[in-house]
Design an enzyme around this catalytic site. Structure first.
Site, PDB file in Angstrom:
ATOM      1  N   PRO A 124      -7.234   4.816  -4.663  1.00 18.50           N
ATOM      2  CA  PRO A 124      -6.640   5.415  -5.869  1.00 18.50           C
ATOM      3  C   PRO A 124      -6.035   6.792  -5.600  1.00 18.50           C
ATOM      4  O   PRO A 124      -5.239   7.277  -6.389  1.00 18.50           O
ATOM      5  CB  PRO A 124      -7.806   5.514  -6.855  1.00 18.50           C
ATOM      6  CG  PRO A 124      -9.024   5.070  -6.148  1.00 18.50           C
ATOM      7  CD  PRO A 124      -8.666   4.605  -4.789  1.00 18.50           C
ATOM      8  N   GLU A 153     -17.850   4.034  -4.664  1.00 16.05           N
ATOM      9  CA  GLU A 153     -17.110   5.219  -5.100  1.00 16.05           C
ATOM     10  C   GLU A 153     -16.059   5.656  -4.084  1.00 16.05           C
ATOM     11  O   GLU A 153     -15.148   6.405  -4.417  1.00 16.05           O
ATOM     12  CB  GLU A 153     -18.070   6.379  -5.380  1.00 16.05           C
ATOM     13  CG  GLU A 153     -18.768   6.285  -6.728  1.00 16.05           C
ATOM     14  CD  GLU A 153     -17.807   6.139  -7.895  1.00 16.05           C
ATOM     15  OE1 GLU A 153     -17.054   7.082  -8.144  1.00 16.05           O
ATOM     16  OE2 GLU A 153     -17.814   5.090  -8.546  1.00 16.05           O
ATOM     17  N   ARG A 193       7.043 -12.089   1.570  1.00 13.67           N
ATOM     18  CA  ARG A 193       8.331 -12.620   1.152  1.00 13.67           C
ATOM     19  C   ARG A 193       9.515 -11.885   1.757  1.00 13.67           C
ATOM     20  O   ARG A 193      10.643 -12.322   1.609  1.00 13.67           O
ATOM     21  CB  ARG A 193       8.418 -12.662  -0.374  1.00 13.67           C
ATOM     22  CG  ARG A 193       8.110 -11.353  -1.048  1.00 13.67           C
ATOM     23  CD  ARG A 193       8.148 -11.493  -2.545  1.00 13.67           C
ATOM     24  NE  ARG A 193       9.473 -11.864  -2.999  1.00 13.67           N
ATOM     25  CZ  ARG A 193      10.523 -11.068  -2.940  1.00 13.67           C
ATOM     26  NH1 ARG A 193      10.411  -9.852  -2.438  1.00 13.67           N
ATOM     27  NH2 ARG A 193      11.696 -11.478  -3.354  1.00 13.67           N
ATOM     28  N   ASP A 253      16.750  -8.789  -5.202  1.00 10.83           N
ATOM     29  CA  ASP A 253      15.586  -8.672  -6.067  1.00 10.83           C
ATOM     30  C   ASP A 253      15.793  -7.695  -7.207  1.00 10.83           C
ATOM     31  O   ASP A 253      16.536  -6.753  -7.108  1.00 10.83           O
ATOM     32  CB  ASP A 253      14.379  -8.167  -5.273  1.00 10.83           C
ATOM     33  CG  ASP A 253      13.865  -9.232  -4.346  1.00 10.83           C
ATOM     34  OD1 ASP A 253      14.339 -10.365  -4.466  1.00 10.83           O
ATOM     35  OD2 ASP A 253      13.022  -8.918  -3.526  1.00 10.83           O
TER      36      ASP A 253
END
Ligand code: 9D3
Length: 254
Positions: free
Chosen positions: A89, A116, A154, A169
C-alpha cells in the site's frame, strides 16, 4: 517472461493463470509462473513466519529471514539481475505504463506482503520497487500481484490476437482516452436499437462517431485524463459537438 511470486498463499496466486489471457500466455509458452512460500524456509517446528512488531502495535510482521530466503530461492530460478517488486500500500500506483515497462523484462520476482507488513530491513535491502493498486485497504499483496500478472500477460508478444495491438486499449498510453461504447446483435434489443451510424457502412462516419464517444466519455467520467492531452482540431470539434448534445439532453424539453 518468467514471474516468481513470493507468497504465503501460492494456491491463491496460481488461480490467475487458470483462466483468460494469462492462461493463454502460459499455454503458448510466453509466460511461466512459479510461487515460492516463505513458510517453506521457516526454521521452527511450527513453520511460523510472523512475529509481533517491536515497539508494539496491532497485528504481526512478516519476518525478514524466511522471506529473504524465499526471495533468494525465487531469484536463483531467474538470474541475479532480476528485479524484485513488492506489492504494498506504500508503493507507487500501478498503471498501464508500469505494465508496459515490466512486460519487457525477462523475469520478475514479486513479493506479496501479509499481516501489517514486512520487516523493513528486508524491504530496504532487497526490494527494487514497491507497487500499489490504489488507496484502499486489502488484506495482502496477492490480489495486486494477480492484477499485475494479468496486465502483463496480455502485453507479451504473441498473446493478444495479433490483429489488435495493445496500443488500441482503452487505457493505452497512445490514445489516453477511455473506450467508445460497443454494440452487437441483435440490432434491436428490448425495443432499443443500436446507433444508426453503426449500421450505415460509412467507415469515416463510424470512425468519427467512435472518436467522439471516446472523447465525450472521457470528458464526462475522467476529465483528469483530458487535461493531460493536446487535442487536435478535429478532436476539439468532436468534443464540442458531444458537449453541445449533452447539455441539450440534460435540459430535457427546454
Ligand atoms: C489497515 C492496515 N494498515 C494499517 C494502517 C496497513 C496495511 C497493512 C497491510 C494495509 C494493507 C495491508 C495489505 N495490503 C497490501 O499488501 C497491498 C495493497 C493494499 O492494501 N491496497 C492497495 N494496493 C495494495 S498492494 C498490496
Amino acid at each position: 517472461m518468467k514471474i516468481e511470486v513470493v507468497t504465503l498463499f501460492p494456491e491463491l496466486v496460481e488461480v490467475v493463470t487458470r483462466h483468460g489471457m494469462p492462461r493463454v500466455a502460459v499455454d503458448q509458452g510466453a509466460l511461466q509462473l512459479g510461487c515460492t512460500n516463505p513458510r517453506d524456509f521457516a526454521s521452527n517446528r511450527w513453520r511460523k513466519v510472523d512475529e509481533r512488531p517491536f515497539g508494539g502495535g496491532p497485528g504481526m510482521v512478516m519476518q525478514a529471514e524466511p522471506t529473504a530466503q524465499a526471495i533468494e530461492h525465487a531469484k536463483a530460478a531467474l538470474g541475479p539481475a532480476t528485479k524484485v517488486l513488492m506489492m504494498s500500500p506504500q508503493g507507487e500506483r500501478m498503471d498501464q505504463r508500469w505494465f508496459e515497462r515490466l512486460a519487457r523484462e525477462d523475469g520478475l520476482v514479486v513479493l506479496c506482503g501479509r499481516y501489517e507488513g514486512v520487516d523493513e530491513r528486508l524491504v530496504a535491502g532487497t526490494v527494487d520497487v514497491e507497487l500499489s493498486l490504489g488507496d484502499f485497504v486489502l488484506s495482502g499483496g496477492e490480489l495486486a500481484a494477480m492484477v499485475l500478472i494479468d496486465g502483463i500477460a496480455r502485453l507479451l508478444p504473441g498473446v493478444l490476437g495479433h490483429a489488435e495491438s495493445a496500443g488500441q486499449d482503452s487505457f493505452s498510453v497512445e490514445t489516453g482516452l477511455l473506450d467508445h461504447p460497443h454494440y452487437s446483435r441483435p440490432e434491436v434489443w428490448r425495443g432499443e436499437a443500436v446507433p444508426d451510424v453503426l449500421m450505415s457502412g460509412n467507415h469515416a462516419a463510424l470512425a468519427r462517431w467512435r472518436l467522439k464517444q471516446a472523447l465525450g466519455r472521457t470528458w464526462l467520467r475522467r476529465p483528469d485524463l483530458l487535461d493531460k492531452l493536446e487535442l487536435d482540431a478535429e478532436q476539439q470539434t468532436l468534443l464540442r459537438e458531444f458537449v453541445a448534445e449533452q447539455t441539450t439532453k440534460v435540459g430535457g424539453t427546454s
